[in-house]
Motif scaffolding. Structure first.
Motif, PDB file in Angstrom:
ATOM      1  N   LEU A 285      -1.393  20.247  -9.330  1.00 21.88           N
ATOM      2  CA  LEU A 285      -0.255  19.673 -10.045  1.00 21.88           C
ATOM      3  C   LEU A 285      -0.158  18.160  -9.900  1.00 21.88           C
ATOM      4  CD1 LEU A 285       2.402  22.337  -8.990  1.00 21.88           C
ATOM      5  CD2 LEU A 285       0.995  22.305 -11.043  1.00 21.88           C
ATOM      6  N   ALA A 286      -1.000  17.577  -9.078  1.00 18.17           N
ATOM      7  CA  ALA A 286      -0.887  16.161  -8.731  1.00 18.17           C
ATOM      8  C   ALA A 286      -0.962  15.235  -9.937  1.00 18.17           C
ATOM      9  CB  ALA A 286      -1.963  15.781  -7.722  1.00 18.17           C
ATOM     10  N   GLN A 287      -1.612  15.664 -11.004  1.00 18.97           N
ATOM     11  CA  GLN A 287      -1.782  14.782 -12.152  1.00 18.97           C
ATOM     12  C   GLN A 287      -0.701  14.949 -13.224  1.00 18.97           C
ATOM     13  OE1 GLN A 287      -3.851  12.242 -11.863  1.00 18.97           O
ATOM     14  NE2 GLN A 287      -4.195  13.159  -9.859  1.00 18.97           N
ATOM     15  N   LEU A 288       0.282  15.794 -12.982  1.00 17.44           N
ATOM     16  CA  LEU A 288       1.394  15.888 -13.930  1.00 17.44           C
ATOM     17  C   LEU A 288       2.077  14.528 -14.024  1.00 17.44           C
ATOM     18  CD1 LEU A 288       2.990  19.316 -12.942  1.00 17.44           C
ATOM     19  CD2 LEU A 288       1.547  18.816 -14.925  1.00 17.44           C
ATOM     20  N   ASP A 289       2.368  14.097 -15.237  1.00 15.72           N
ATOM     21  CA  ASP A 289       2.916  12.754 -15.458  1.00 15.72           C
ATOM     22  C   ASP A 289       4.127  12.459 -14.597  1.00 15.72           C
ATOM     23  OD1 ASP A 289       0.922  12.293 -17.314  1.00 15.72           O
ATOM     24  OD2 ASP A 289       2.194  12.735 -19.049  1.00 15.72           O
ATOM     25  N   GLU A 290       5.058  13.396 -14.517  1.00 17.21           N
ATOM     26  CA  GLU A 290       6.286  13.163 -13.755  1.00 17.21           C
ATOM     27  C   GLU A 290       5.996  12.988 -12.267  1.00 17.21           C
ATOM     28  OE1 GLU A 290      10.806  14.755 -13.959  1.00 17.21           O
ATOM     29  OE2 GLU A 290       9.260  16.315 -13.873  1.00 17.21           O
ATOM     30  N   LEU A 291       5.073  13.767 -11.730  1.00 18.68           N
ATOM     31  CA  LEU A 291       4.741  13.657 -10.310  1.00 18.68           C
ATOM     32  C   LEU A 291       3.991  12.362 -10.016  1.00 18.68           C
ATOM     33  CD1 LEU A 291       3.769  17.333  -9.382  1.00 18.68           C
ATOM     34  CD2 LEU A 291       6.012  16.232  -9.386  1.00 18.68           C
ATOM     35  N   VAL A 292       3.133  11.941 -10.926  1.00 13.99           N
ATOM     36  CA  VAL A 292       2.436  10.659 -10.771  1.00 13.99           C
ATOM     37  C   VAL A 292       3.455   9.522 -10.777  1.00 13.99           C
ATOM     38  CG1 VAL A 292       0.821   9.051 -11.877  1.00 13.99           C
ATOM     39  CG2 VAL A 292       0.262  11.488 -11.744  1.00 13.99           C
ATOM     40  N   ALA A 293       4.381   9.560 -11.722  1.00 10.32           N
ATOM     41  CA  ALA A 293       5.402   8.514 -11.827  1.00 10.32           C
ATOM     42  C   ALA A 293       6.275   8.472 -10.579  1.00 10.32           C
ATOM     43  CB  ALA A 293       6.261   8.736 -13.075  1.00 10.32           C
ATOM     44  N   ASP A 294       6.620   9.629 -10.030  1.00 14.90           N
ATOM     45  CA  ASP A 294       7.418   9.664  -8.799  1.00 14.90           C
ATOM     46  C   ASP A 294       6.672   8.991  -7.652  1.00 14.90           C
ATOM     47  OD1 ASP A 294       9.512  11.028 -10.031  1.00 14.90           O
ATOM     48  OD2 ASP A 294       8.947  12.982  -9.202  1.00 14.90           O
ATOM     49  N   ARG A 295       5.390   9.296  -7.510  1.00 12.99           N
ATOM     50  CA  ARG A 295       4.606   8.691  -6.429  1.00 12.99           C
ATOM     51  C   ARG A 295       4.510   7.177  -6.616  1.00 12.99           C
ATOM     52  NH1 ARG A 295       1.479  13.188  -7.509  1.00 12.99           N
ATOM     53  NH2 ARG A 295      -0.186  11.927  -8.431  1.00 12.99           N
ATOM     54  N   GLU A 296       4.382   6.734  -7.853  1.00  8.91           N
ATOM     55  CA  GLU A 296       4.319   5.295  -8.126  1.00  8.91           C
ATOM     56  C   GLU A 296       5.642   4.623  -7.778  1.00  8.91           C
ATOM     57  OE1 GLU A 296       3.081   5.160 -12.221  1.00  8.91           O
ATOM     58  OE2 GLU A 296       0.967   5.544 -11.688  1.00  8.91           O
ATOM     59  N   ARG A 297       6.766   5.258  -8.122  1.00 10.49           N
ATOM     60  CA  ARG A 297       8.075   4.690  -7.778  1.00 10.49           C
ATOM     61  C   ARG A 297       8.259   4.640  -6.261  1.00 10.49           C
ATOM     62  NH1 ARG A 297       9.551   7.391 -12.385  1.00 10.49           N
ATOM     63  NH2 ARG A 297      10.229   9.251 -11.279  1.00 10.49           N
ATOM     64  N   LEU A 298       7.821   5.678  -5.566  1.00  3.55           N
ATOM     65  CA  LEU A 298       7.930   5.699  -4.110  1.00  3.55           C
ATOM     66  C   LEU A 298       7.101   4.559  -3.505  1.00  3.55           C
ATOM     67  CD1 LEU A 298       8.953   7.076  -1.517  1.00  3.55           C
ATOM     68  CD2 LEU A 298       6.919   8.531  -1.619  1.00  3.55           C
ATOM     69  N   ALA A 299       5.900   4.355  -4.000  1.00  7.39           N
ATOM     70  CA  ALA A 299       5.031   3.293  -3.486  1.00  7.39           C
ATOM     71  C   ALA A 299       5.616   1.905  -3.760  1.00  7.39           C
ATOM     72  CB  ALA A 299       3.640   3.409  -4.099  1.00  7.39           C
ATOM     73  N   ALA A 300       6.413   1.785  -4.823  1.00  7.76           N
ATOM     74  CA  ALA A 300       6.976   0.488  -5.206  1.00  7.76           C
ATOM     75  C   ALA A 300       8.251   0.129  -4.459  1.00  7.76           C
ATOM     76  CB  ALA A 300       7.244   0.469  -6.712  1.00  7.76           C
ATOM     77  N   ILE A 301       8.828   1.078  -3.737  1.00  6.46           N
ATOM     78  CA  ILE A 301      10.049   0.774  -2.989  1.00  6.46           C
ATOM     79  C   ILE A 301       9.716  -0.258  -1.923  1.00  6.46           C
ATOM     80  CG2 ILE A 301      11.763   1.696  -1.373  1.00  6.46           C
ATOM     81  CD1 ILE A 301      11.665   4.310  -2.878  1.00  6.46           C
ATOM     82  N   GLU A 302      10.533  -1.281  -1.870  1.00  8.38           N
ATOM     83  CA  GLU A 302      10.305  -2.344  -0.897  1.00  8.38           C
ATOM     84  C   GLU A 302      10.273  -1.786   0.519  1.00  8.38           C
ATOM     85  OE1 GLU A 302       9.843  -5.739  -1.200  1.00  8.38           O
ATOM     86  OE2 GLU A 302       9.546  -5.288  -3.307  1.00  8.38           O
ATOM     87  N   PRO A 303       9.268  -2.201   1.286  1.00  8.52           N
ATOM     88  CA  PRO A 303       9.286  -1.806   2.701  1.00  8.52           C
ATOM     89  C   PRO A 303      10.557  -2.381   3.340  1.00  8.52           C
ATOM     90  CG  PRO A 303       7.190  -2.795   2.111  1.00  8.52           C
ATOM     91  CD  PRO A 303       8.107  -2.989   0.946  1.00  8.52           C
ATOM     92  N   ARG A 304      11.218  -1.583   4.141  1.00 11.84           N
ATOM     93  CA  ARG A 304      12.461  -2.029   4.752  1.00 11.84           C
ATOM     94  C   ARG A 304      12.695  -1.280   6.053  1.00 11.84           C
ATOM     95  NH1 ARG A 304      15.603   0.557  -0.091  1.00 11.84           N
ATOM     96  NH2 ARG A 304      15.216   2.709   0.341  1.00 11.84           N
ATOM     97  N   VAL A 305      13.617  -1.795   6.808  1.00 15.87           N
ATOM     98  CA  VAL A 305      14.030  -1.074   7.999  1.00 15.87           C
ATOM     99  C   VAL A 305      14.696   0.190   7.505  1.00 15.87           C
ATOM    100  CG1 VAL A 305      15.471  -1.116  10.042  1.00 15.87           C
ATOM    101  CG2 VAL A 305      14.332  -3.199   9.284  1.00 15.87           C
ATOM    102  N   ARG A 306      14.318   1.317   8.047  1.00 16.13           N
ATOM    103  CA  ARG A 306      14.758   2.610   7.540  1.00 16.13           C
ATOM    104  C   ARG A 306      16.281   2.745   7.533  1.00 16.13           C
ATOM    105  NH1 ARG A 306      10.895   5.529   5.019  1.00 16.13           N
ATOM    106  NH2 ARG A 306      11.051   7.466   6.083  1.00 16.13           N
ATOM    107  N   CYS A 307      16.848   2.696   6.371  1.00 15.43           N
ATOM    108  CA  CYS A 307      18.244   3.067   6.127  1.00 15.43           C
ATOM    109  C   CYS A 307      19.207   2.539   7.176  1.00 15.43           C
ATOM    110  CB  CYS A 307      18.356   4.597   6.046  1.00 15.43           C
ATOM    111  SG  CYS A 307      17.393   5.284   4.699  1.00 15.43           S
ATOM    112  N   THR A 308      19.158   1.279   7.428  1.00 15.94           N
ATOM    113  CA  THR A 308      20.112   0.720   8.393  1.00 15.94           C
ATOM    114  C   THR A 308      21.198  -0.046   7.701  1.00 15.94           C
ATOM    115  OG1 THR A 308      18.718  -1.227   8.672  1.00 15.94           O
ATOM    116  CG2 THR A 308      18.463   0.566  10.269  1.00 15.94           C
TER     117      THR A 308
END
Length: 112
Positions: free
Chosen positions: A89-112
């Motif tokens: 299922l890894a190549q389903l468009d929605e799952l690919v887009a989710d992984r890309e959005r997750l990778a694009a989240i700015e690195p930050r101190v975890r939820c502080t």
């Protein structure tokens, strides 16, 4: 957990998206899941509770924050289904887009 419950947990599109994201990182906070999925916290938390109740996810609390991770597969079926999310299922468009959005989240101190 029996097979119908396990298949039921995988059958929901939001839970499938969450499982896909949990495979990308060791653990993810609820706020990051909400941001990536574009869903409100109560909805994401409800799906995470189902994943926990079926033994698919684990939670770690740190203060008021909750961090989720994939649970270790406890049956061959559990292992196979997670493998399908990673490969079949890894190549389903929605799952690919989710992984890309997750990778694009700015690195930050975890939820502080």
């Amino acid at each position: 957990m029996n097979a119908p419950d396990l298949f039921g947990a995988f059958a929901n599109p939001t839970r499938l998206r969450i499982l896909n994201l949990l495979q990308e990182q060791k653990e993810i906070c609820v706020c990051d899941l909400c941001e990536v999925l574009g869903e409100p916290q109560p909805k994401v938390s409800r799906h995470l509770a189902i994943l926990r109740s079926t033994g698919l996810a684990e939670v770690r609390s740190e203060g008021k924050w909750k961090f989720y991770a994939l649970a270790q597969p406890w049956t061959p079926l559990h292992r196979s289904l997670l493998g399908c999310v990673r490969s079949c299922l890894a190549q389903l468009d929605e799952l690919v887009a989710d992984r890309e959005r997750l990778a694009a989240i700015e690195p930050r101190v975890r939820c502080t």
